[in-house]
Write an enzyme that holds these catalytic residues in place. Structure first.
Site, PDB file in Angstrom:
ATOM      1  N   HIS A 234       3.920   6.380 -22.991  1.00 36.66           N
ATOM      2  CA  HIS A 234       4.341   8.119 -22.660  1.00 36.66           C
ATOM      3  C   HIS A 234       4.896   8.146 -24.548  1.00 36.66           C
ATOM      4  O   HIS A 234       5.777   7.068 -25.298  1.00 36.66           O
ATOM      5  CB  HIS A 234       5.795   8.465 -22.004  1.00 36.66           C
ATOM      6  CG  HIS A 234       6.854   8.775 -22.850  1.00 36.66           C
ATOM      7  ND1 HIS A 234       6.565  10.130 -22.476  1.00 36.66           N
ATOM      8  CD2 HIS A 234       7.829   8.180 -22.192  1.00 36.66           C
ATOM      9  CE1 HIS A 234       8.311  10.895 -22.536  1.00 36.66           C
ATOM     10  NE2 HIS A 234       8.855   9.292 -22.217  1.00 36.66           N
ATOM     11  N   TYR A 268      12.016  16.246 -24.338  1.00 36.55           N
ATOM     12  CA  TYR A 268      13.503  15.508 -23.807  1.00 36.55           C
ATOM     13  C   TYR A 268      13.558  14.823 -25.466  1.00 36.55           C
ATOM     14  O   TYR A 268      13.229  15.067 -26.039  1.00 36.55           O
ATOM     15  CB  TYR A 268      13.872  14.709 -23.052  1.00 36.55           C
ATOM     16  CG  TYR A 268      13.157  13.445 -23.415  1.00 36.55           C
ATOM     17  CD1 TYR A 268      14.104  12.516 -23.858  1.00 36.55           C
ATOM     18  CD2 TYR A 268      11.735  13.310 -22.440  1.00 36.55           C
ATOM     19  CE1 TYR A 268      13.699  11.050 -23.767  1.00 36.55           C
ATOM     20  CE2 TYR A 268      11.012  11.618 -22.016  1.00 36.55           C
ATOM     21  CZ  TYR A 268      11.961  11.146 -23.512  1.00 36.55           C
ATOM     22  OH  TYR A 268      11.497  10.091 -23.880  1.00 36.55           O
ATOM     23  N   ASP A 560      11.259   7.694  15.207  1.00 33.35           N
ATOM     24  CA  ASP A 560      11.192   8.245  16.373  1.00 33.35           C
ATOM     25  C   ASP A 560      10.167   8.342  16.801  1.00 33.35           C
ATOM     26  O   ASP A 560       8.755   8.886  16.182  1.00 33.35           O
ATOM     27  CB  ASP A 560      12.395   9.411  16.201  1.00 33.35           C
ATOM     28  CG  ASP A 560      11.296  11.020  16.108  1.00 33.35           C
ATOM     29  OD1 ASP A 560      10.735  10.433  15.039  1.00 33.35           O
ATOM     30  OD2 ASP A 560      10.837  12.223  16.481  1.00 33.35           O
TER      31      ASP A 560
HETATM   32  C1  LIG Z   1       9.485   5.320 -24.188  1.00 27.31           C
HETATM   33  C2  LIG Z   1      10.144   5.275 -23.256  1.00 27.31           C
HETATM   34  C3  LIG Z   1      10.996   6.151 -22.520  1.00 27.31           C
HETATM   35  C4  LIG Z   1      11.697   6.061 -21.443  1.00 27.31           C
HETATM   36  N1  LIG Z   1      13.040   6.932 -21.345  1.00 27.31           N
HETATM   37  C5  LIG Z   1      13.573   6.866 -20.378  1.00 27.31           C
HETATM   38  C6  LIG Z   1      14.424   7.491 -19.883  1.00 27.31           C
HETATM   39  O1  LIG Z   1      14.626   8.310 -20.841  1.00 27.31           O
HETATM   40  N2  LIG Z   1      15.018   7.308 -18.709  1.00 27.31           N
HETATM   41  C7  LIG Z   1      14.702   6.231 -18.173  1.00 27.31           C
HETATM   42  O2  LIG Z   1      15.247   6.326 -16.902  1.00 27.31           O
HETATM   43  N3  LIG Z   1      14.303   6.100 -18.520  1.00 27.31           N
HETATM   44  C8  LIG Z   1      13.078   5.991 -19.166  1.00 27.31           C
HETATM   45  N4  LIG Z   1      12.088   5.091 -19.226  1.00 27.31           N
HETATM   46  C9  LIG Z   1      11.560   3.907 -18.393  1.00 27.31           C
HETATM   47  C10 LIG Z   1      11.986   2.794 -18.098  1.00 27.31           C
HETATM   48  O3  LIG Z   1      12.101   2.585 -19.268  1.00 27.31           O
HETATM   49  C11 LIG Z   1      12.256   2.417 -17.484  1.00 27.31           C
HETATM   50  O4  LIG Z   1      11.184   2.827 -15.861  1.00 27.31           O
HETATM   51  C12 LIG Z   1      12.388   0.784 -16.599  1.00 27.31           C
HETATM   52  O5  LIG Z   1      12.955  -0.053 -18.420  1.00 27.31           O
HETATM   53  C13 LIG Z   1      12.294  -0.022 -16.205  1.00 27.31           C
HETATM   54  O6  LIG Z   1      12.681  -1.008 -16.282  1.00 27.31           O
HETATM   55  P1  LIG Z   1      12.311  -2.708 -15.078  1.00 27.31           P
HETATM   56  O7  LIG Z   1      13.186  -3.591 -15.230  1.00 27.31           O
HETATM   57  O8  LIG Z   1      11.605  -2.327 -13.635  1.00 27.31           O
HETATM   58  O9  LIG Z   1      10.762  -2.623 -16.049  1.00 27.31           O
HETATM   59  P2  LIG Z   1      10.771  -3.119 -17.259  1.00 27.31           P
HETATM   60  O10 LIG Z   1      11.827  -4.086 -18.423  1.00 27.31           O
HETATM   61  O11 LIG Z   1       9.264  -3.733 -18.114  1.00 27.31           O
HETATM   62  O12 LIG Z   1      11.180  -5.318 -17.158  1.00 27.31           O
HETATM   63  C14 LIG Z   1      10.297  -6.461 -16.160  1.00 27.31           C
HETATM   64  C15 LIG Z   1      10.200  -7.459 -16.864  1.00 27.31           C
HETATM   65  O13 LIG Z   1       9.681  -8.763 -16.212  1.00 27.31           O
HETATM   66  C16 LIG Z   1       9.079  -9.096 -16.718  1.00 27.31           C
HETATM   67  N5  LIG Z   1       7.267  -9.643 -16.236  1.00 27.31           N
HETATM   68  C17 LIG Z   1       6.487  -9.018 -16.263  1.00 27.31           C
HETATM   69  N6  LIG Z   1       5.524 -10.315 -15.200  1.00 27.31           N
HETATM   70  C18 LIG Z   1       6.060 -11.253 -15.214  1.00 27.31           C
HETATM   71  C19 LIG Z   1       6.140 -12.753 -15.282  1.00 27.31           C
HETATM   72  N7  LIG Z   1       4.754 -12.997 -14.703  1.00 27.31           N
HETATM   73  N8  LIG Z   1       6.617 -14.246 -15.305  1.00 27.31           N
HETATM   74  C20 LIG Z   1       7.501 -13.573 -15.968  1.00 27.31           C
HETATM   75  N9  LIG Z   1       8.359 -12.388 -16.048  1.00 27.31           N
HETATM   76  C21 LIG Z   1       7.664 -10.950 -16.736  1.00 27.31           C
HETATM   77  C22 LIG Z   1       8.160  -7.848 -17.962  1.00 27.31           C
HETATM   78  O14 LIG Z   1       8.859  -9.577 -19.400  1.00 27.31           O
HETATM   79  C23 LIG Z   1       9.852  -7.245 -17.948  1.00 27.31           C
HETATM   80  O15 LIG Z   1      10.292  -7.722 -19.491  1.00 27.31           O
HETATM   81  C24 LIG Z   1      11.259   5.247 -20.484  1.00 27.31           C
HETATM   82  C25 LIG Z   1      10.267   4.514 -20.878  1.00 27.31           C
HETATM   83  C26 LIG Z   1       9.485   4.492 -22.280  1.00 27.31           C
HETATM   84  C27 LIG Z   1       8.008   3.657 -21.734  1.00 27.31           C
END
Ligand SMILES: Cc1cc2nc3c(=O)[nH]c(=O)nc-3n(C[C@H](O)[C@H](O)[C@H](O)COP(=O)(O)OP(=O)(O)OC[C@H]3O[C@@H](n4cnc5c(N)ncnc54)[C@H](O)[C@@H]3O)c2cc1C
Length: 837
Positions: A234, A268, A560
């Site tokens: 995105h 946005y 239910d």
């Molecule tokens: C450009 C952009 C703009 C966005 N804007 C917004 C916004 O304005 N508002 C909003 O609410 N959301 C926004 N989002 C979405 C939001 O950023 C994500 O949905 C959110 O940060 C996800 O958080 P998370 O902790 O689930 O994932 P992540 O932050 O991706 O964390 C997952 C972690 O798991 C770790 N991991 C994965 N696999 C393994 C493994 N095998 N072993 C160990 N570690 C592992 C990764 O390294 C990572 O650090 C945006 C996203 C993008 C890309």
């Protein structure tokens, strides 16, 4: 929702491993230590100070309002929590407010609807005209804007900082964090997780929670679990300094103006000090396979992280043009920096939460926005520590998907579609256009011949009305004439439904009930299992059918169901979502572990069987022409089932009816389905039989006051609040949830599901609208329909217990106030003469 771990009771000393230290994983660790759990390890593949997942670059806009109550409440909690998370005098939430603008009439109407959601879910909001928007947001091109929705409590989450503070806080409370440590495998023993493998060795675990963000598919695969999630890129850019923003923000990343959405152009905006940040969803979907990213943790920095791909400027061109139109100040700027950032999308746009159906102790919390992060984390922490989230999780449950919906082709197509439609105005009944015809009942060919209008749910094609019944409209008596609807409620609707309702009440109609889930529960332990899990007495003699509830330990309604005892050890259970199947299967597994002799087999027989609901005052006349079996009142009493032969087709008939008319649910195997339809159809001609669809069905069930699981009742409601207390057999010795219901009744409930009828007799609402008493919001609509038999719209709503029959209320619909009256229910046939006749 999946219950707490089975062989291991929730305990402070359970060894929990959380995979991923993004905003979800860090929040979960924090929520668990806040509940006293003390043996938690968070394993993160990236460096802890900047893990490199989606959170590391998230601009953090939090628009709280969502059609889903659950998601809105998650967002509300995230705002509260991040506001209170402070260091050096700064909190992790900058509450600048949110403004969504409309540049089309349709969007302005949508914002009115959204105002309704905000009010229903308890978020303060107000509609502004163009001048009001410009006053609040002086950089806007007022000429372009028709109006806007202002939500003062929205704002900016400082996601990366919040994650660091949560890591700091939970680490001080004893959580172990292992950075730069990828999880490479998950160990299992006897059907439950036992450890997490890393290059540095195995970490023993009783519970593993994958908070791996868009790596969820890969981590799920480590336990053989399909995760219906697709990573998509995105676009996000930062502009060069905007002269109008100079000197407004002290901090380089600061912001004063509300966060802004221009959904008509998929855009946005937020401030980053003197720069603008612009996010865009209007470009082509760009799917990514997380496993292919090939980034080693050491390489992570601000510009170089696994979740950040190279910017493709050509995709951003329309966005840049539209942005300069909306915010003329941008005409003096350029794009300073841009990237294609990755995060997760799902087939229905929802979050994915819950326990693996097959591997106990393995949980997921994925496809979570920053907006909902703390709320989801709290829910998972509650699930682990108490077995139940306070906020209903049905819409988020990883088990909500049907088997066909786990196929990678399905996940890919529908998740991309969700990306494309993310800011579109979607009608609540709008079906997806593709993929379609995934699951059809054996009656499908006949339904098409009759001009069925199909909508889709759970992959099933479901007729909503039949064009062939249009001929009946001319014959409709005046009191049954359909009313004219407004353009929104007229979508995915046909007045033909009025004719179908009329025929059901006055002759006989065939309803396709095939998509309703059927489980066969059998074996020597079946009766014990069902007695333990349900609120009713299902131990009656074979042939009995019982309407009963599945509760959680806290007395909330999980589902239910109807339980038909077919023989001593075989039951047919009419259930709701696939979550019911997962729950029953897990509990059967647990029972078998306790006592192998009390084994139970649970089979989902939905696809291999089918069902016609044959209902109406002439249903008995029809059936008696083609069956030698006794379908008289004594031959098959209300809420009884028996095997029979109808027109040569072997069936199981159950005398039940959601539409409140005499008749039966008639089941047979899928191979016999079309013939069953044909024999009923042919025999029904002298009786004026019709095929009828779900629009009429929904109206007729509401006239009878029958609740729909998921909308009228969820885990947030107990049976007395939902008006299904009659299904609780208090005298039964024990069942899940019994202790929690002790002392509760309709009289003690603080809110109740009540029936409203609309005073003007014509204003139809659709559900989720706020309900007011003397100008104050007091509740929200769950289900609504036009009650054809009573000639008035009906709306069911949760209202405080101090509301009484006859009380005047108002429902807000697109900014209009509709007067309604609390009415005694059911509004049709309260004496049950039709059903028992
Ligand atoms: C450009 C952009 C703009 C966005 N804007 C917004 C916004 O304005 N508002 C909003 O609410 N959301 C926004 N989002 C979405 C939001 O950023 C994500 O949905 C959110 O940060 C996800 O958080 P998370 O902790 O689930 O994932 P992540 O932050 O991706 O964390 C997952 C972690 O798991 C770790 N991991 C994965 N696999 C393994 C493994 N095998 N072993 C160990 N570690 C592992 C990764 O390294 C990572 O650090 C945006 C996203 C993008 C890309």
């Amino acid at each position: 929702m999946a219950s707490a771990p089975t062989s291991l009771p929730p305990t402070l000393s359970a060894r929990v491993v959380i995979i991923g230290a993004g905003i979800v994983g860090a929040n979960l660790a924090d929520e668990l230590v806040a509940r006293g759990w003390n043996n938690i390890t968070v394993v993160e593949q990236g460096p802890l100070d900047l893990p490199g997942g989606s959170t590391s670059h998230a601009p953090g806009l939090v628009f709280q309002t969502n059609p889903s109550k659950t998601m809105t409440l998650f967002a509300k909690y995230t705002v509260e929590k991040l506001l209170s998370l402070e260091k050096d005098g700064f909190s992790c939430f900058n509450q600048v407010g949110g403004l969504e603008v409309a540049t089309t009439d349709e969007r302005y109407e949508e914002l009115k609807r959204k105002l309704g959601y905000a009010t229903s879910w308890g978020i303060e909001a107000r509609l502004l005209d163009a001048a009001g928007c410009a006053k609040l947001y002086p950089l806007l091109n007022e000429e372009l804007v028709l109006g806007g929705l202002h939500i003062p409590s929205d704002g900016l989450a400082l996601a990366a900082r919040a994650t660091q503070l949560l890591i700091e806080r939970s680490r001080e409370a004893g959580v172990t964090y292992l950075g730069s440590t990828p999880v490479t495998g998950i160990e299992q023993s006897s059907g439950r997780v036992s450890g997490v493998e890393t290059p540095n060795g195995t970490i023993p675990a009783d519970i593993v929670v994958s908070c791996a963000g868009f790596w969820g598919v890969e981590v799920g695969a480590m336990v053989g679990m399909s995760i219906p999630l697709l990573p998509l890129a995105h676009q996000y850019v930062k502009t060069t300094a905007v002269p109008e923003l100079k000197g407004r923000n002290e901090l380089p990343n600061g912001a004063n103006l509300p966060i802004l959405r221009h959904q008509d152009q998929d855009l946005y905006y937020r401030e980053h000090g003197e720069q603008y940040g612009i996010g865009y969803y209007g470009h082509r979907p760009m799917p990514v396979v997380a496993a292919s990213l090939g980034m080693t943790p050491q390489q992570v920095n601000e510009q170089n992280m696994p979740s950040r791909m190279a910017f493709t400027p050509e995709d951003f061109e329309p966005a840049w043009k539209a942005s300069q139109e909306l915010l003329p100040a941008l005409r003096e700027t350029e794009i300073a920096d841009g990237f294609n950032g990755i995060f997760s999308f799902t087939p229905d746009g929802g979050t994915i939460v819950g326990q693996s159906p097959d591997v106990d102790g393995f949980y997921v919390a994925e496809a979570v926005w920053v907006t909902h992060s703390a709320g989801v984390a709290r829910a998972v922490a509650e699930l682990l520590t108490t077995g139940r989230s306070t906020i209903d999780l049905a819409e988020c449950d990883v088990s909500r998907f049907e088997e066909v919906q786990f196929a990678r082709t399905y996940v890919s197509e529908t998740s991309q579609q969700n990306f494309v439609e993310i800011y579109d105005i979607i009608h609540p009944l709008a079906p997806r256009e593709s993929p379609r015809n995934l699951r059809v009942s054996p009656f499908h060919a006949r339904q098409r011949e009759l001009g069925a209008f199909f909508l889709e749910a759970g992959g099933w094609e479901r007729p909503f009305w039949y064009e062939s019944n249009a001929l009946l409209l001319d014959k409709l008596p005046s009191e049954w004439q359909p009313i004219e609807r407004d353009s929104w409620s007229a979508r995915y609707y046909s007045p033909i439904a009025a004719a179908e309702a009329w025929k059901t009440r006055t002759a006989v109609a065939m309803y396709d009930m095939t998509p309703l889930r059927r489980l066969e529960v059998s074996g020597p332990g079946a009766i014990d299992l069902l007695q333990k899990l349900t609120t009713g007495d299902v131990s009656k003699k074979p042939g009995a059918v019982t309407y009963t509830l599945l509760l959680n330990e806290q007395g909330g309604i999980r589902s239910d169901i109807t339980v038909a005892r077919l023989d001593e050890e075989t039951f047919q259970v009419g259930a709701n979502s696939p979550v019911d199947l997962v729950y029953l299967t897990r509990e059967a597994r647990r029972q078998r572990q306790e006592d192998p002799l009390r084994w139970v087999q649970i089979r989902d027989v939905t696809g291999g069987t089918c069902c016609v609901g044959l209902w109406g005052p002439l249903a008995r006349d029809l059936v008696s022409t083609i069956s030698d079996d006794n379908f008289s009142n004594d031959g098959l009493r209300y809420f009884r089932a028996k095997k029979a032969t109808i027109g040569g087709v072997p069936v199981t008939a159950m005398r039940l009816s959601y539409v409140g008319e005499l008749g039966w649910e008639i089941y047979t195997t899928a191979d016999n389905g079309q013939r069953l339809w044909d024999v009923l159809w042919q025999a029904g001609q002298p009786f004026g039989v019709i095929a009828a669809g779900r629009t009429a069905f929904n109206a007729l069930r509401l006239e009878k006051g029958y609740r729909a699981w998921g909308t009228d009742m969820t885990t947030e409601h107990d049976p007395y609040e939902a008006g299904v207390g009659f299904a609780v057999r208090a005298a039964k010795e024990a069942f899940v949830g019994k202790a929690a219901l002790e002392g509760r009744s309709e009289d003690t409930a603080s809110r109740r599901l009540r029936c409203l009828t609309v005073d003007d007799g014509r204003s139809v609402v659709l559900g989720k609208e706020p309900v007011f008493r003397e100008g104050e919001p007091v509740g929200y609509v769950t289900s609504a329909a036009f009650g054809y038999t009573i000639g008035k719209p009906i709306a069911y709503a949760y209202l405080p217990s101090w509301v009484y029959e006859g009380d005047p209320m108002e429902i807000e619909y697109f900014g209009n106030w509709i007067r309604a009256t609390v009415t005694r229910e059911p509004v049709f046939d309260p004496e049950m003469r039709r059903l028992r006749g």
